[in-house]
Design an enzyme around this catalytic site. Structure first.
Site, short mmCIF file in Angstrom:
data_model
loop_
_atom_site.label_atom_id
_atom_site.label_comp_id
_atom_site.label_asym_id
_atom_site.label_seq_id
_atom_site.Cartn_x
_atom_site.Cartn_y
_atom_site.Cartn_z
N ILE A 94 0.86 -1.18 0.00
CA ILE A 94 0.00 0.00 0.00
C ILE A 94 0.91 1.23 0.00
CG2 ILE A 94 -1.77 1.29 1.26
CD1 ILE A 94 -2.73 -1.41 0.23
N HIS A 95 0.73 2.11 -0.98
CA HIS A 95 1.60 3.30 -0.97
C HIS A 95 0.97 4.56 -1.57
CE1 HIS A 95 2.26 2.42 -5.24
NE2 HIS A 95 2.75 3.64 -5.34
#
Length: 377
Positions: A205-206
């Site tokens: 997740i970024h």
């Protein structure tokens, strides 16, 4: 031929590798400018080490920051480099702030730009990546597209005469790594996970849309913790910072946090996973190539090819994630829309043949669909 590559983030290093290998093999001059957009060792230097890339000729050390701040720092630092070097081609890769800044700086110096991975569209202009790739495509002299869908997107925007279908550079790199593992004495590395060693889902997740909204991030983390299988979350520096800021624990239930992995270990971890959960663009594609089902925490994807046959599904409501990851693996082999692993060969052929066609200040490309057919995968 003198080529200058502008790179600064993990996916760009993966795309850079086969280009650098081919340029070196053919004896062309290649300058690598690292913007410093990603500076964490596991997201930067480890890729150069593992992919046998030469050290960057220039590191602009732009660091992190908002889009305007980061892009302006790269622009200011890159301009004198371009003025001094005057390459035959400036190569920009993908859709990051490094791509945007490299494109604007080269255009201001009236240098010919080739945009690698051109034509991707999510059709969501609230995404910085979407804005970046649109600017890059409309200013570049040569648009090197990875898929037929990308070519169609470029045609819809009136860019056919500058567009060529060459295939996807990430497939080139994956094929080289896979061949090395399959060779006598080769061995696929094992993921350096601690704790549970059984079956697992891999997660990353970024994107700002997820990490910068505390409610959204909390819902995503809760969904990961509720998944029916163990989830290994590779924690991007932005995610780590926001989780600390919002007081969100990244381990609990089915979820365990891990540091980012070097490239080869990352690919090995993905290949060994029962599924991928991500908001990344490139990993959706790598999962399809490796035959790993993917669940993408977004409402759209710039890689619609991955949706074929249910290999990738879009999950807009994090609460639906546990159900999405429990779906059966699609039957049969995954589709192969990203080419044959020879994209870099085609790209260097085209660059070399067009390097001196016109003065830099008046550089144009005229290669309609007939020319494009010559380099199709």
């Amino acid at each position: 031929m003198k080529v200058l590559s502008v790179v600064g983030a993990r996916p760009q290093f993966v795309k850079l590798a086969p280009i650098a290998w081919q340029l070196a093999r053919r004896g062309h001059e290649h300058l690598i400018v690292h913007t410093g957009q990603h500076y964490d060792h596991l997201l930067s230097q480890s890729f150069f080490d593992e992919l046998s890339l030469p050290p960057p000729d220039v590191n602009l050390e732009a660091g992190s920051g908002g889009q305007a701040e980061q892009t302006s720092r790269i622009l200011a630092a890159l301009d004198p480099v371009l003025a001094r070097e005057r390459p035959d081609w400036v190569l920009t890769y993908g859709d990051t702030n490094s791509t945007l800044a490299g494109t604007l700086a080269a255009a201001a110096r009236e240098l010919p730009i080739a945009h690698l991975e051109a034509g991707l569209r999510s059709f969501d202009r609230t995404m910085p990546e979407e804005r970046n790739r649109i600017v890059a495509d409309h200013l570049a002299a040569l648009l090197l597209a990875p898929t037929t869908v990308a070519m169609d997107n470029l045609a819809a925007e009136g860019l056919t005469t500058r567009s060529l279908l060459v295939g996807d550079l990430m497939v080139d790199t994956l094929r080289v790594i896979s061949d090395q593992w399959a060779a006598p004495g080769g061995e696929r590395p094992s993921p350096s996970f601690t704790g549970h060693r059984g079956r697992y889902l891999l997660a990353t997740i970024h994107r700002q849309a997820t990490t910068d909204d505390p409610d959204r991030l909390g819902a995503v983390v809760a969904a990961l913790a509720a998944c029916p299988k163990h989830v290994r979350l590779l924690v991007h520096p932005r995610l780590a910072a926001r989780a600390r800021q919002f007081g969100i624990a990244l381990s609990g239930g089915s979820l365990r946090a891990s540091d980012p992995l070097p490239y080869r270990s990352m690919i090995a971890a993905l290949a060994g996973a029962d599924g991928l959960i991500t908001d990344s663009g490139g990993l959706q594609k790598e999962a399809l190539v490796l035959g790993v089902p993917c669940s993408t925490l977004r409402a759209e994807t710039e890689w619609p090819e991955t949706l074929q046959g249910g290999w990738n599904v879009l999950v807009t409501d994090p609460g639906e994630l546990p159900t999405a990851v429990a779906r059966p693996r699609p039957a049969g082999e995954p589709p192969t829309p990203f080419g044959d692993g020879e994209a870099a060969v085609r790209i260097i052929d085209v660059l070399a043949s067009r390097a001196h066609d016109a003065p830099h200040a008046q550089y144009t490309i005229g290669c309609g669909r007939a020319a494009a057919a010559e380099v199709r995968t």
